[in-house]
Motif scaffolding. Structure first.
Motif, PDB file in Angstrom:
ATOM      1  N   GLN A  90       4.683   4.275  -5.495  1.00  0.00           N
ATOM      2  CA  GLN A  90       3.538   3.634  -4.869  1.00  0.00           C
ATOM      3  C   GLN A  90       3.401   4.149  -3.449  1.00  0.00           C
ATOM      4  O   GLN A  90       4.364   4.613  -2.842  1.00  0.00           O
ATOM      5  CB  GLN A  90       3.669   2.111  -4.854  1.00  0.00           C
ATOM      6  CG  GLN A  90       4.684   1.554  -3.875  1.00  0.00           C
ATOM      7  CD  GLN A  90       4.669   0.028  -3.829  1.00  0.00           C
ATOM      8  OE1 GLN A  90       4.148  -0.636  -4.723  1.00  0.00           O
ATOM      9  NE2 GLN A  90       5.254  -0.539  -2.786  1.00  0.00           N
ATOM     10  N   TYR A 104       2.072   3.726  -9.592  1.00  0.00           N
ATOM     11  CA  TYR A 104       2.406   4.276 -10.900  1.00  0.00           C
ATOM     12  C   TYR A 104       3.633   3.535 -11.403  1.00  0.00           C
ATOM     13  O   TYR A 104       4.698   3.584 -10.784  1.00  0.00           O
ATOM     14  CB  TYR A 104       2.693   5.775 -10.814  1.00  0.00           C
ATOM     15  CG  TYR A 104       3.018   6.399 -12.159  1.00  0.00           C
ATOM     16  CD1 TYR A 104       2.007   6.763 -13.049  1.00  0.00           C
ATOM     17  CD2 TYR A 104       4.346   6.588 -12.547  1.00  0.00           C
ATOM     18  CE1 TYR A 104       2.305   7.317 -14.290  1.00  0.00           C
ATOM     19  CE2 TYR A 104       4.652   7.133 -13.782  1.00  0.00           C
ATOM     20  CZ  TYR A 104       3.624   7.495 -14.645  1.00  0.00           C
ATOM     21  OH  TYR A 104       3.926   8.029 -15.876  1.00  0.00           O
ATOM     22  N   THR A 108       1.894   3.910 -16.366  1.00  0.00           N
ATOM     23  CA  THR A 108       0.469   3.681 -16.143  1.00  0.00           C
ATOM     24  C   THR A 108       0.140   3.882 -14.670  1.00  0.00           C
ATOM     25  O   THR A 108       0.897   3.461 -13.795  1.00  0.00           O
ATOM     26  CB  THR A 108       0.070   2.255 -16.564  1.00  0.00           C
ATOM     27  OG1 THR A 108       0.414   2.068 -17.938  1.00  0.00           O
ATOM     28  CG2 THR A 108      -1.427   2.028 -16.399  1.00  0.00           C
ATOM     29  N   TYR A 110      -2.545   3.492 -11.350  1.00  0.00           N
ATOM     30  CA  TYR A 110      -3.626   2.699 -10.769  1.00  0.00           C
ATOM     31  C   TYR A 110      -3.984   3.304  -9.414  1.00  0.00           C
ATOM     32  O   TYR A 110      -3.102   3.672  -8.633  1.00  0.00           O
ATOM     33  CB  TYR A 110      -3.201   1.248 -10.573  1.00  0.00           C
ATOM     34  CG  TYR A 110      -2.651   0.589 -11.814  1.00  0.00           C
ATOM     35  CD1 TYR A 110      -3.471  -0.158 -12.660  1.00  0.00           C
ATOM     36  CD2 TYR A 110      -1.295   0.705 -12.134  1.00  0.00           C
ATOM     37  CE1 TYR A 110      -2.957  -0.773 -13.804  1.00  0.00           C
ATOM     38  CE2 TYR A 110      -0.773   0.103 -13.275  1.00  0.00           C
ATOM     39  CZ  TYR A 110      -1.609  -0.633 -14.097  1.00  0.00           C
ATOM     40  OH  TYR A 110      -1.091  -1.234 -15.220  1.00  0.00           O
ATOM     41  N   ARG A 112      -6.703   2.900  -5.909  1.00  0.00           N
ATOM     42  CA  ARG A 112      -7.736   2.184  -5.169  1.00  0.00           C
ATOM     43  C   ARG A 112      -8.234   3.103  -4.061  1.00  0.00           C
ATOM     44  O   ARG A 112      -7.450   3.570  -3.243  1.00  0.00           O
ATOM     45  CB  ARG A 112      -7.203   0.875  -4.591  1.00  0.00           C
ATOM     46  CG  ARG A 112      -8.267   0.094  -3.821  1.00  0.00           C
ATOM     47  CD  ARG A 112      -7.901  -1.371  -3.656  1.00  0.00           C
ATOM     48  NE  ARG A 112      -6.696  -1.560  -2.844  1.00  0.00           N
ATOM     49  CZ  ARG A 112      -6.177  -2.771  -2.584  1.00  0.00           C
ATOM     50  NH1 ARG A 112      -6.742  -3.862  -3.092  1.00  0.00           N
ATOM     51  NH2 ARG A 112      -5.084  -2.867  -1.849  1.00  0.00           N
ATOM     52  N   TRP A 135      -8.938  -1.871  -7.520  1.00  0.00           N
ATOM     53  CA  TRP A 135      -7.898  -1.118  -8.203  1.00  0.00           C
ATOM     54  C   TRP A 135      -8.462  -0.620  -9.529  1.00  0.00           C
ATOM     55  O   TRP A 135      -9.135  -1.358 -10.250  1.00  0.00           O
ATOM     56  CB  TRP A 135      -6.671  -1.981  -8.473  1.00  0.00           C
ATOM     57  CG  TRP A 135      -5.775  -2.117  -7.289  1.00  0.00           C
ATOM     58  CD1 TRP A 135      -5.643  -3.195  -6.477  1.00  0.00           C
ATOM     59  CD2 TRP A 135      -4.884  -1.112  -6.783  1.00  0.00           C
ATOM     60  NE1 TRP A 135      -4.731  -2.945  -5.486  1.00  0.00           N
ATOM     61  CE2 TRP A 135      -4.243  -1.674  -5.652  1.00  0.00           C
ATOM     62  CE3 TRP A 135      -4.578   0.189  -7.168  1.00  0.00           C
ATOM     63  CZ2 TRP A 135      -3.312  -0.961  -4.908  1.00  0.00           C
ATOM     64  CZ3 TRP A 135      -3.637   0.885  -6.431  1.00  0.00           C
ATOM     65  CH2 TRP A 135      -3.013   0.324  -5.319  1.00  0.00           C
ATOM     66  N   VAL A 136      -8.211   0.642  -9.825  1.00  0.00           N
ATOM     67  CA  VAL A 136      -8.761   1.279 -11.019  1.00  0.00           C
ATOM     68  C   VAL A 136      -7.626   1.707 -11.933  1.00  0.00           C
ATOM     69  O   VAL A 136      -6.679   2.386 -11.501  1.00  0.00           O
ATOM     70  CB  VAL A 136      -9.627   2.503 -10.648  1.00  0.00           C
ATOM     71  CG1 VAL A 136     -10.097   3.235 -11.901  1.00  0.00           C
ATOM     72  CG2 VAL A 136     -10.819   2.067  -9.801  1.00  0.00           C
ATOM     73  N   LEU A 137      -7.709   1.292 -13.181  1.00  0.00           N
ATOM     74  CA  LEU A 137      -6.755   1.728 -14.199  1.00  0.00           C
ATOM     75  C   LEU A 137      -7.153   3.119 -14.654  1.00  0.00           C
ATOM     76  O   LEU A 137      -8.242   3.318 -15.201  1.00  0.00           O
ATOM     77  CB  LEU A 137      -6.775   0.760 -15.385  1.00  0.00           C
ATOM     78  CG  LEU A 137      -5.998   1.177 -16.635  1.00  0.00           C
ATOM     79  CD1 LEU A 137      -4.511   1.264 -16.335  1.00  0.00           C
ATOM     80  CD2 LEU A 137      -6.287   0.186 -17.769  1.00  0.00           C
ATOM     81  N   ALA A 228       2.300  -3.598 -11.171  1.00  0.00           N
ATOM     82  CA  ALA A 228       0.911  -3.245 -11.468  1.00  0.00           C
ATOM     83  C   ALA A 228      -0.032  -4.228 -10.775  1.00  0.00           C
ATOM     84  O   ALA A 228       0.233  -5.432 -10.740  1.00  0.00           O
ATOM     85  CB  ALA A 228       0.677  -3.276 -12.968  1.00  0.00           C
ATOM     86  N   PRO A 232      -7.198  -4.805 -12.774  1.00  0.00           N
ATOM     87  CA  PRO A 232      -7.775  -3.515 -12.394  1.00  0.00           C
ATOM     88  C   PRO A 232      -9.038  -3.220 -13.204  1.00  0.00           C
ATOM     89  O   PRO A 232      -9.223  -3.735 -14.314  1.00  0.00           O
ATOM     90  CB  PRO A 232      -6.666  -2.522 -12.745  1.00  0.00           C
ATOM     91  CG  PRO A 232      -5.952  -3.178 -13.899  1.00  0.00           C
ATOM     92  CD  PRO A 232      -5.969  -4.639 -13.580  1.00  0.00           C
ATOM     93  N   ASP A 234     -11.145  -0.970 -15.559  1.00  0.00           N
ATOM     94  CA  ASP A 234     -10.891   0.059 -16.568  1.00  0.00           C
ATOM     95  C   ASP A 234     -12.059   1.045 -16.550  1.00  0.00           C
ATOM     96  O   ASP A 234     -13.204   0.664 -16.800  1.00  0.00           O
ATOM     97  CB  ASP A 234     -10.769  -0.593 -17.942  1.00  0.00           C
ATOM     98  CG  ASP A 234     -10.305   0.374 -19.017  1.00  0.00           C
ATOM     99  OD1 ASP A 234     -10.450   1.600 -18.815  1.00  0.00           O
ATOM    100  OD2 ASP A 234      -9.807  -0.086 -20.067  1.00  0.00           O
TER     101      ASP A 234
END
Length: 240
Positions: A90, A104, A108, A110, A112, A135-137, A228, A232, A234
């Motif tokens: 991170q 991470y 997965t 993420y 921003r 925050w974006v997945l 996480a 977030p 998607d």
């Protein structure tokens, strides 16, 4: 020694690769006035490739590290501030004045970032605006690329970028008052390693190649909680 830039699914990520090390603002370059053969240090008695391998192994065994650095390329400066531990990471990456946050974990990724960042990769303004401050997945197919920003992924890249082909002069000196061993390559790039038999960590990289860079590794073995982000966005459902 080199620093590579990796672009994945609309998010640019700086990837450290080459001889690992570090420098932050206000830290003086190491003094290297003592010849390796005169120091009596077992690390200094190694050749350049062996010193690099020893440093990489120590970094891997530490399990966690804080990485801060910058790279100058095409007239702009990109900066990173990342905590890497095990398979998680991170921190932030700043490109063209835009700060991108990254998490991470558990395979997965993420991200921003400001709307302008997403728009710079061709995303329509309407959708980019929806991502402002969110925050974006990241898509599953992109997450695998982010894994190179984990500690284990970084060590793999470090090894792949040089390995036994690394040559150069090995000297000793001091950095911040502590003894170090320095590998200097033909182009002037340097790798500075703690001259400590129990913890020969990489401390300073000064890359003098086409994209000059400095990077600091510190806080070896120190962990933080990486989780996480909640709720977030998607990308697969954006605009739906």
């Amino acid at each position: 020694m080199r620093i590579q830039r990796l672009a994945t699914a609309g998010a640019a990520v700086l990837l450290l690769a080459g001889c690992g090390g570090s420098e932050d603002a206000g830290t003086a370059a190491p003094a290297t006035t003592t010849a390796a053969e005169e120091s009596g240090s077992s690390l200094a008695d190694q050749d350049a490739a062996e010193v690099v391998d020893t440093a990489f192994s120590a970094l891997e065994e530490a399990g966690a590290a804080h990485v801060v650095g910058s790279i100058e390329e095409s007239g702009s400066t990109q900066e990173l501030d990342l905590r890497l531990q095990g398979e998680d990471a991170q921190g932030t990456i700043t490109m063209d004045g835009a700060t991108v946050e990254l998490v991470y974990t558990a395979g997965t990724a993420y991200v921003r970032a400001p709307a302008a960042f997403w728009a710079s990769f061709g995303m329509p303004a309407e959708f980019a605006g929806q991502l402002e401050g969110q925050w974006v997945l990241m898509p599953e197919e992109a997450a695998g690329s982010f894994s190179t920003l984990t500690l284990s992924g970084l060590v793999q890249e470090l090894r792949a970028s040089g390995g036994s082909e690394i040559t150069g002069e090995v000297t000793t000196g001091e950095l911040d008052g502590e003894p170090v061993v320095v590998v200097t390559q033909d182009d002037g790039s340097t790798l500075t390693v703690a001259d400590d038999e129990d913890a020969p960590y990489p401390l300073l990289i000064e890359d003098e190649g086409d994209a000059p860079a400095t990077v600091r590794f510190s806080e070896f073995g120190e962990t933080v909680e990486i989780t996480a982000p909640e709720n977030p966005v998607d990308l697969n459902t954006l605009g739906g």
